[in-house]
Design a protein around this motif. Structure first.
Motif, mmCIF file in Angstrom:
data_model
loop_
_atom_site.group_PDB
_atom_site.id
_atom_site.type_symbol
_atom_site.label_atom_id
_atom_site.label_comp_id
_atom_site.label_asym_id
_atom_site.label_seq_id
_atom_site.Cartn_x
_atom_site.Cartn_y
_atom_site.Cartn_z
ATOM 1 N N PRO B 227 0.843 -1.201 0.000
ATOM 2 C CA PRO B 227 0.000 0.000 0.000
ATOM 3 C C PRO B 227 0.877 1.251 0.000
ATOM 4 C CG PRO B 227 -0.658 -1.528 1.754
ATOM 5 C CD PRO B 227 0.647 -2.009 1.218
ATOM 6 N N ARG B 228 0.616 2.141 -0.890
ATOM 7 C CA ARG B 228 1.396 3.388 -0.981
ATOM 8 C C ARG B 228 0.663 4.327 -1.917
ATOM 9 N NH1 ARG B 228 3.274 -0.528 -4.398
ATOM 10 N NH2 ARG B 228 4.197 0.075 -6.396
ATOM 11 N N PHE B 229 0.919 5.573 -1.812
ATOM 12 C CA PHE B 229 0.281 6.546 -2.701
ATOM 13 C C PHE B 229 1.255 7.680 -3.039
ATOM 14 C CE2 PHE B 229 -2.592 9.920 -4.040
ATOM 15 C CZ PHE B 229 -3.529 9.233 -4.794
ATOM 16 N N TYR B 230 1.719 8.381 -1.991
ATOM 17 C CA TYR B 230 2.589 9.544 -2.234
ATOM 18 C C TYR B 230 3.835 9.140 -3.010
ATOM 19 C CZ TYR B 230 5.191 13.842 -1.236
ATOM 20 O OH TYR B 230 5.884 15.030 -1.331
ATOM 21 N N SER B 238 3.387 10.408 -15.501
ATOM 22 C CA SER B 238 2.325 11.262 -16.027
ATOM 23 C C SER B 238 2.942 12.449 -16.723
ATOM 24 C CB SER B 238 1.440 11.749 -14.867
ATOM 25 O OG SER B 238 0.570 12.766 -15.314
ATOM 26 N N GLU B 239 2.176 13.052 -17.606
ATOM 27 C CA GLU B 239 2.633 14.300 -18.226
ATOM 28 C C GLU B 239 2.299 15.512 -17.362
ATOM 29 O OE1 GLU B 239 1.097 14.812 -22.098
ATOM 30 O OE2 GLU B 239 1.780 12.846 -22.798
ATOM 31 N N PHE B 240 1.417 15.312 -16.403
ATOM 32 C CA PHE B 240 0.940 16.453 -15.628
ATOM 33 C C PHE B 240 1.764 16.625 -14.361
ATOM 34 C CE2 PHE B 240 -2.647 14.882 -18.084
ATOM 35 C CZ PHE B 240 -2.934 16.020 -18.821
ATOM 36 N N SER B 241 2.274 17.806 -14.147
ATOM 37 C CA SER B 241 3.166 18.020 -13.009
ATOM 38 C C SER B 241 2.453 17.711 -11.698
ATOM 39 C CB SER B 241 3.695 19.455 -13.009
ATOM 40 O OG SER B 241 2.650 20.377 -12.794
ATOM 41 N N TYR B 242 1.165 17.968 -11.653
ATOM 42 C CA TYR B 242 0.442 17.737 -10.410
ATOM 43 C C TYR B 242 0.410 16.247 -10.071
ATOM 44 C CZ TYR B 242 -3.002 18.853 -6.800
ATOM 45 O OH TYR B 242 -3.650 19.041 -5.601
ATOM 46 N N ARG B 243 0.423 15.402 -11.080
ATOM 47 C CA ARG B 243 0.473 13.957 -10.824
ATOM 48 C C ARG B 243 1.921 13.506 -10.620
ATOM 49 N NH1 ARG B 243 -3.085 9.806 -13.883
ATOM 50 N NH2 ARG B 243 -2.396 8.661 -12.029
ATOM 51 N N CYS B 246 2.486 14.099 -7.155
ATOM 52 C CA CYS B 246 1.388 13.760 -6.241
ATOM 53 C C CYS B 246 0.957 15.030 -5.504
ATOM 54 C CB CYS B 246 1.798 12.659 -5.252
ATOM 55 S SG CYS B 246 0.397 12.050 -4.273
ATOM 56 N N GLY B 247 0.575 16.023 -6.277
ATOM 57 C CA GLY B 247 0.174 17.310 -5.708
ATOM 58 C C GLY B 247 1.119 18.408 -6.165
ATOM 59 N N ASN C 67 4.519 18.082 0.170
ATOM 60 C CA ASN C 67 3.371 18.949 -0.087
ATOM 61 C C ASN C 67 2.177 18.472 0.749
ATOM 62 O OD1 ASN C 67 2.438 16.653 -1.409
ATOM 63 N ND2 ASN C 67 2.958 17.430 -3.453
ATOM 64 N N GLY C 68 0.996 18.981 0.460
ATOM 65 C CA GLY C 68 -0.183 18.599 1.235
ATOM 66 C C GLY C 68 -0.509 17.114 1.127
ATOM 67 N N HIS C 69 -0.283 16.543 -0.032
ATOM 68 C CA HIS C 69 -0.531 15.105 -0.175
ATOM 69 C C HIS C 69 0.435 14.308 0.707
ATOM 70 C CE1 HIS C 69 -2.756 16.518 -3.655
ATOM 71 N NE2 HIS C 69 -3.279 15.325 -3.815
ATOM 72 N N GLY C 70 1.642 14.807 0.858
ATOM 73 C CA GLY C 70 2.581 14.164 1.771
ATOM 74 C C GLY C 70 2.071 14.242 3.209
ATOM 75 N N ALA C 71 1.510 15.394 3.570
ATOM 76 C CA ALA C 71 0.954 15.521 4.926
ATOM 77 C C ALA C 71 -0.221 14.552 5.109
ATOM 78 C CB ALA C 71 0.519 16.965 5.173
#
Lengths: 394, 394, 394, 394
Positions: B227-230, B238-243, B246-247, C67-71
């Motif tokens: 399990p992990r996300f960050y 991803s091409e999107f900086s926000y992805r 991860c924020g 960032n906030g996702h890390g928090a």
């Protein structure tokens, strides 16, 4: 980027000197409209700080967007009417430059000779003053520390001579290269006018000059018919910053000087001067060691006259100080100064004033030693260890 | 002001290191809205620059607002499922810390022992791998340069062992303390994953970590159920900086790293490495001289294993390295590092990587010598001159 | 230079926000060695400042290079064991993102629905809690201000529900988008954990996240077997900065946050909040005028729920908010945000928090109006004058 | 911190103006030793850039650590011997100030009258020149844009008069307030000397003045016996920076001007001027709307004479422009200028030159409108929308 080389560049020119971060950051504030009371606050603090550092309570402070030569022009044009006589005691390149500028402005200059390696010849000054029974000499222009010769002269001895002879000449002192590094008190030396600039012991970029003038000097200024406007102290005595500066004040440099003075008073003036003495001892110890190789020597023959700001090292015929400077700067990241005027090609100079500490001067001395060794200049050994020993002794 | 002392503060911790003006100024730009194409430009340049510096064409770059331990956590959580086995060859405090963190994340760790003063025991690694006939070991986690021991290990020898044994374990290399100082090529050492951080040879402030993962590592990541996300690379491709981040991306540090990489490539990677070698030789020459006093010695017994980034100096029972550090920093403006883990109280460390040049290290060494002398540690003489001699030899 | 366009670029993304000069300059200080007591001083001040701003005396502060996702990840991994249940009241894109991340980390999530335009459905929360008679819900994760919807929810109402139901779930509040802009008190809302980030009302660049955890939360953390290391509060409770940050602290961002908190307390928290209210009224006045053209409307239908940080403006089918953003940024130097998740392509958002004053928001609103007019979106007139009228009314 | 108020402070004084980050950062570089070739590189670029901007190939550029009054003093002392005659066409406060300074320096001044609201009376200039059959007038000193009246005069018309009359007077033009904002070509207007300063359209802090002198002017300078040194062009014609600047060059401001010129040429001179025209139209549209309230009007009655740099707004007896300025600055963060000389207390001035863009001027105009409304000055409505309409029209 002006410097593409990696690492901190060691600036050991005797002006400009390293600018501390606090000064750089103060200068990064946006300018203000000329009626903003914060601007007056800055100017007030700078004036008060300079008076405190100069040890004068009553002198008027005049700040110029100008270098040291601009401050000279301000002093000459406010005090000396065309044809009037000034005595300039010889201290080296800078006393001579001041004399030349005074002549260009219409003054008549009497010089006492400068003997290479020596400070002001006080006896010669006394002779000239005694001979001036008609008091034609309206001012004595004395350079406290001659940046070119790295020699400081004894201002109290000059004051004593003026007093002994009872000569009414104004005593005008150039502290450009000494203020913030060597002890100076306008009150103690009885100076009527003092002038300086931002880029040496005051740790600011070049571009700001100043003069402090006492009541006697102001009276002379009032009576002086020389045509002038920008420099004119009569017009600059004002509460309004726009008149104080004859137009827009150089806000950014004032913000910088404000911060620099705060640094000096935060550290403590005595501590600042003691730090300069320690650094000076380190430099001297290294130069003394190097000298034992026979190819170098202190330009200033009297150790007591060696300034706290800069050390001129005379080199023998085999050495090339300008090539040394290029080598030190471009290969070893240490910037030095060279010889000016009659000393061109015969000395290199190590600046050691302002925002400086022990490892900075050790890095500088190490770079100089490396450059000397690359140039195969015969130098004695143990210079850096001798400098460290001074540091350890404290 | 965080520092009230005059002059340049000499930062010789082995991370964080001195941040060049160009990096500081890049970081003084205002942030951007997340759709601003200029932000993507910065991220693209940073990714391309890291790939160029790591010498990899195909690896995915993952950048984190995190320090080196964060980069470890990213690698562990993406590659190691709970209960899986990792081999961590002993290099000192940092290999042990990585092992402990892997265990805390649920991994099983096999360690080869670290003998104080030595680099990775390649033979021991080979033994462990040969014994693992079932290929339970999913990854070898190797620290290139252990910041605490100042020892670099031979990555090509490890690669050769993996190849000789034909072990399929992922080869994961920590270049936190070596990148930008020592030669490293992801391609040459056949690393599947490389991780690093901003605050050492990359000349940026701490706060940015990264990992580079090749196709094999990505496949392992894809299959890993942890399990992990960050940290999850699957989400960050991803091409999107926000992805990608991860924020919100840590724009300021990215601007800084962009500028730092530009400095490295402007100087030239070979020149950067050669500069680090020269500085290293200067440090080694000084330490060798000091060692002749009998109270100090290199922690790394094999000269070939001494890193280009940092030098750990072991002190005898009489000396107090923590007091030495305080003295060096507070009196001589030189900041050093101390001993970590089992080395606490027994070594001091001189960082010499990143934005550094000759007078900087000479100033540092002079400050260290002064502190040693104040502490009355018996040291041999001639250290600074020996360092200058290296500089002159070039 | 990242921006080549002349003039100040108006950054009205709801994070990152404009960074004040004092914060930029604090971040331009060189890093320090990790034993430098000045570093601990910075960390102590940041922790104390956050506690003061959050209005908590006893909570532990954990700061992350993240960032906030890390928090979020820190909070999830410390509080929620795999399989445990969390209630996430719907607030928009960010509550949903938090829920997704919690699920990815192994948690079980109960959501209350988010109705577009509305804040948290408190009655729905109450129903879920009442139904949870076995107290399987270990925590309620509430977003104070959802940056995407620009809607703030009533935390005291949620607190009241928890109390009324006597549910023991931890109350965890995300103040990323509200802290420093809207009134918040950890004590008053009885939050057990609060988390935030640097790049919004705290006026710093992105890259620093934090969590504050009270004693109940710490006890949950202690008992939580989830494998973790970097985020682990148990390891981070320490006097040593290296342990507090699980490695090298992000010094530069900490220096920035230290300066930012000083700015907030220097201005006064009440004054900061009042300023945000004034700016909000100005934005609302303008949006209300524009809305009269029939093509735009506030996304938040209840005026009381409109946040002090950001305003989402919903556009009709004819308008293209992404093209509007490009136009506003590239032609009029005003950077806005767009719609996230289900709102993508249907809203634009005006950030109005942090280091902001009246002419900044007027410039922003003027740029938005210009872009709307260029796009020929039908808008009502008088928007800017209405904003000025709010300003005049004070 | 000089400003403790939150947010960007809007500086709309017509000098100093907002300094762009690139200029601030260029000035944050450390100074150099005077022999560093990088310093000469900066000076060369600045001289070449000014010549390009002034559209002159052959003129000599003289740069001074000085403000605009210093540049006047330079021009007066180099060109005008005591007792010689200068014609100063009336443009407002600045033509009068220049005339007064010329008289103080010993010159004889003939003035053409300035009628409030009007530009130079070209017919009056022609009459004076025609009457001067003995060619006693050695120079015409013309202010291109009078910062105090905000009026620009027609330099080509003056040139045509000089040519028509065949008068040999030097044509000396002050572009302090116009350069970088309004079209100017030394070549086209046949100016012999042009002078300017750093702190307006050149986007630098105050403290740097310059003069450009063609061969005819240099010949006059050579023959001029006026005592002078600091300002003396004869001494400053040199390859050595120390002579070019009569001592230490103001390196920091030169670095700033170097960066500012690079910004101008990067944007493109035509684009810079077009941007100023757009901003000017926005200001004019707003002032025109306000004027409909009956209490305000443009000081410059002829729209064609309204400058691209600054707009003076005359207020009726009821209004208090100085109180307005305080209100605008201290409550609304917008700094304006007031009336000078005969206009004191009767006008306020909006600076709109230099590093400025659309939202900056909208923020400024919004702040002015708010201050006018707080002062209950009757103003027409729709000013901001009118400004936006200009922006939309492009």
């Amino acid at each position: 980027m002006t410097h593409s080389r990696p690492g901190h560049q060691f600036l050991h020119s005797p002006g400009p000197t390293h600018v501390p971060l606090a000064v750089m950051q103060a200068m990064a504030n946006q300018p203000m409209d000329l009626a903003d009371p914060r601007l007056n606050g800055i100017i007030d603090r700078v004036e008060a700080g300079l008076k405190r550092l100069l040890n004068t309570e009553s002198a008027n402070i005049f700040l110029y967007a100008a270098n040291g030569h601009g401050a000279w022009e301000a002093v000459i044009s406010n005090l000396i009417a065309p044809g009037q006589t000034v005595l300039v005691p010889g201290t080296g390149h800078f006393s001579e430059s001041w004399a030349v500028q005074t002549e260009a402005m219409g003054g008549h200059v009497i010089r006492t000779p400068w003997v290479e390696g020596l400070s002001i010849d006080v006896a010669a000054v006394e002779r000239v003053l005694r001979e001036d029974t008609e008091h034609k000499i309206v001012a004595v222009f004395a350079v406290h520390t001659d940046t070119a010769s790295s020699i400081s002269s004894d201002l109290l001895a000059l004051r004593a001579v003026l007093d002994a002879v009872k000569h009414p000449a104004l005593f005008v002192v150039d502290v450009v290269a000494s203020l913030g590094a060597s002890r100076f008190s306008m009150h103690e030396v009885g100076a009527n006018v003092v002038l300086g600039a931002s880029q040496k012991g005051l740790m600011c970029p070049p571009g700001l000059g100043f003069a402090a003038a006492d009541a006697r000097a102001m009276a002379v200024c009032e009576a002086n018919p020389t045509p002038r406007f920008y420099w004119d102290w009569r017009l600059r005595v004002s509460e309004f910053s726009y008149r104080k500066f004859c137009g827009t004040p150089p806000q950014t440099l004032l913000m910088g000087l404000d911060a620099a003075l705060e640094l000096i008073f935060h550290e403590g003036v005595d501590q600042v001067l003691a730090r300069h003495q320690l650094i000076k001892r380190m430099v001297h110890a290294a130069v003394a060691c190097w000298s034992q190789g026979g190819a170098l020597h202190f330009l200033a023959s009297d150790p007591a006259s060696r300034s706290a700001s800069v050390t001129a090292v005379a080199v023998g015929p085999g050495a090339n100080p300008e090539a040394l400077r290029t080598l030190a700067r471009e290969r070893f990241d240490v910037a030095l100064a060279g010889g000016l005027g009659q000393l061109a090609g015969r000395v290199f100079r190590i600046g050691h004033m302002g925002d400086i500490n022990a490892p900075m001067i050790l890095g500088c001395l190490g770079g100089v030693e490396a450059a000397l060794r690359v140039q195969r200049v015969p130098i004695g050994s143990g210079a850096l260890e001798a400098a460290v020993a001074c540091l350890v002794a404290g």
